[in-house]
Design a protein around this motif. Structure first.
Motif, mmCIF file in Angstrom:
data_model
loop_
_atom_site.group_PDB
_atom_site.id
_atom_site.type_symbol
_atom_site.label_atom_id
_atom_site.label_comp_id
_atom_site.label_asym_id
_atom_site.label_seq_id
_atom_site.Cartn_x
_atom_site.Cartn_y
_atom_site.Cartn_z
ATOM 1 N N GLY A 137 40.596 6.269 77.878
ATOM 2 C CA GLY A 137 40.422 6.126 76.430
ATOM 3 C C GLY A 137 40.763 4.736 75.966
ATOM 4 N N THR A 138 41.870 4.207 76.493
ATOM 5 C CA THR A 138 42.270 2.846 76.143
ATOM 6 C C THR A 138 41.213 1.845 76.576
ATOM 7 O OG1 THR A 138 44.601 3.428 76.399
ATOM 8 C CG2 THR A 138 44.047 1.098 76.438
ATOM 9 N N PHE A 143 36.609 -1.713 75.498
ATOM 10 C CA PHE A 143 35.330 -2.233 75.993
ATOM 11 C C PHE A 143 34.294 -2.301 74.875
ATOM 12 C CE2 PHE A 143 31.179 -1.902 78.019
ATOM 13 C CZ PHE A 143 31.269 -2.858 79.029
ATOM 14 N N PHE A 144 34.266 -1.293 74.021
ATOM 15 C CA PHE A 144 33.275 -1.237 72.941
ATOM 16 C C PHE A 144 33.806 -1.823 71.631
ATOM 17 C CE2 PHE A 144 31.721 2.156 75.782
ATOM 18 C CZ PHE A 144 30.427 1.684 75.988
ATOM 19 N N LEU A 145 34.978 -2.465 71.685
ATOM 20 C CA LEU A 145 35.539 -3.161 70.530
ATOM 21 C C LEU A 145 35.721 -2.251 69.327
ATOM 22 C CD1 LEU A 145 33.440 -6.362 71.081
ATOM 23 C CD2 LEU A 145 35.899 -6.437 70.796
ATOM 24 N N GLY A 155 47.119 -1.567 70.339
ATOM 25 C CA GLY A 155 47.974 -2.604 70.893
ATOM 26 C C GLY A 155 48.078 -2.614 72.397
ATOM 27 N N LYS A 156 47.240 -1.854 73.078
ATOM 28 C CA LYS A 156 47.364 -1.715 74.527
ATOM 29 C C LYS A 156 46.676 -2.861 75.267
ATOM 30 C CE LYS A 156 49.463 2.180 73.850
ATOM 31 N NZ LYS A 156 50.922 2.296 74.011
ATOM 32 N N ILE A 157 46.946 -2.950 76.548
ATOM 33 C CA ILE A 157 46.379 -3.880 77.532
ATOM 34 C C ILE A 157 46.733 -5.328 77.213
ATOM 35 C CG2 ILE A 157 44.310 -4.681 78.747
ATOM 36 C CD1 ILE A 157 43.038 -1.972 78.250
#
Length: 410
Positions: A137-138, A143-145, A155-157
């Motif tokens: 999900g993250t 990926f699709f902004l 706030g992930k990655i």
């Protein structure tokens, strides 16, 4: 007095690259402070740095206003004003080609690092823990902004990626909402309305994680571009209103305004650094005033000291690579802190090592990623800026360019 470029030409302001570069460096130092040691080490163990470094997040609203400014310039220099050059889909393609490939490269790189480097996917009690966990999900929302729509993913990655998603969505709002309103009720009314709506949403905490006030700040940049181009046209036609005040008074006004904002922020630092929307709105509006002053001065042949400062070659170089710096720096700083943590350094020494070792290495990697990825997707203005940086001549305040030979720069 030098004559202004003819009204049919597109304007470019190289000093904008310097301003962008300085904003990116401010964000990097701020994140180095946050990532130092375990969670909260910087603010609690080195609190005397927070009154200065703690404002680094304000580089983000500066980016947003700059984006509105540079994207409005080609709109204003067309004869059919308030319409996107080349139409909607060509505009979206230009924006996608410029923004998305480096973004995807950063996303894939850090997803792989988190997946395969144990110290990055196991919580360790540091600020990096806020970027975990990373699931499908993250990754897919990033990926699709669209991860800014989801508080659990935003706030992930890599933390700074949230603002790329917000800006990407504003790119659609510009031709579909903002410019139609501009044609209907004018720039001042549109900008004021969007800023007030954003402030209301911020004060009511409505979707505040998405920073809805950024739409209004983007419009502030657009309005500054409109004022700049109208001043250029009036100067070229000889109808620019004669000044009744010495020009130095304008620069003094900017300085006094900045000092007033600084006093306001520092006197209520705890409020503004925890409730960020007021400081971001004030910073964005001030950036719009600054761009208006610099732009009007440049197009009427007056070279201000601040434009020359921002156009210093190292700053312009930093601006050229600023997008890669913004995309890649945060997880690298978190990784560097995690590698230093087992040595048990004191908080002050840990931060010093972050600044003198981890930050330079991080910037080196960011420049390397710019060379590997981003330089293949530069628009024509940025290719020109690259040639200016590599050349020996002075970097000018303003350059006229044919509309078909340049596209908006980030």
């Amino acid at each position: 007095m030098p004559s202004a470029p003819r009204p049919s030409t597109r304007l470019e302001f190289p000093y904008l690259d310097g301003l962008r570069g300085l904003a990116a460096l401010a964000v990097v130092v701020y994140h180095a402070y946050l990532f130092t040691g375990v969670t909260g080490t910087g603010p609690t163990q080195i609190p005397w740095l927070r009154p200065i470094i703690g404002w680094g997040y304000l580089g983000v609203p500066v980016f947003i206003v700059l984006s509105g400014y540079v994207l409005m310039l080609p709109v204003m220099t067309r004869f059919d004003r308030y319409r996107i050059p080349g139409g909607f889909w060509k505009y979206i393609w230009r924006r996608a080609r410029r923004i998305i490939p480096p973004y995807w490269a950063a996303l894939v790189l850090f997803a792989l690092m988190i997946r395969f480097i144990p110290v990055l996917h196991n919580p360790g009690g540091t600020q990096w823990d806020t970027k975990l966990p990373m699931g499908w999900g993250t990754f897919l929302t990033h990926f699709f902004l669209v991860h800014d729509f989801f508080p659990q993913y935003i706030g992930k990655i890599a933390g700074p990626m949230w603002s790329v998603a917000v800006e990407w969505q504003i790119y659609f709002l510009m031709p579909l909402v903002i410019l139609p309103l501009w044609r209907l009720i004018g720039g001042w009314a549109t900008t004021s309305g969007l800023v007030l709506i954003g402030m209301w949403m911020g004060s009511e905490s409505k979707y505040s994680w998405m920073h809805p006030w950024f739409v209004g700040l983007f419009a502030v940049g657009m309005l500054a571009a409109e004022i700049t181009v109208r001043a250029r046209d009036a100067h070229a036609s000889g109808t620019l209103r004669i000044r009744t005040k010495p020009r130095w008074q304008e620069g003094a006004f900017i300085v006094v305004l900045l000092l007033g904002i600084a006093v306001l922020f520092f006197s209520h630092r705890d409020y503004y650094q925890h409730q960020t929307w007021p400081s971001e709105v004030v910073t964005g509006v001030f950036t719009g005033v600054l761009l208006t002053w610099l732009g009007r001065s440049a197009v009427t042949g007056h070279h201000t000291w601040l434009a020359r400062f921002f156009a210093w070659r190292p700053f312009v170089l930093a601006g050229l690579v600023s997008y890669s710096v913004y995309l890649f720096h945060s997880p690298l700083l978190g990784f560097g802190n995690l590698l230093l943590l087992p040595f048990g350094f004191s908080p002050k020494l840990q931060f010093l090592l972050m600044i003198v070792v981890v930050v330079p290495l991080t910037l080196g990697v960011c420049v390397g990623m710019w060379w590997l990825v981003e330089r293949n997707f530069l628009n024509r203005r940025q290719q020109h800026a690259r040639a200016e940086v590599n050349g020996n001549g002075p970097i000018p305040d303003v350059e006229p360019m044919q509309p078909e030979s340049a596209s908006a720069s980030r």
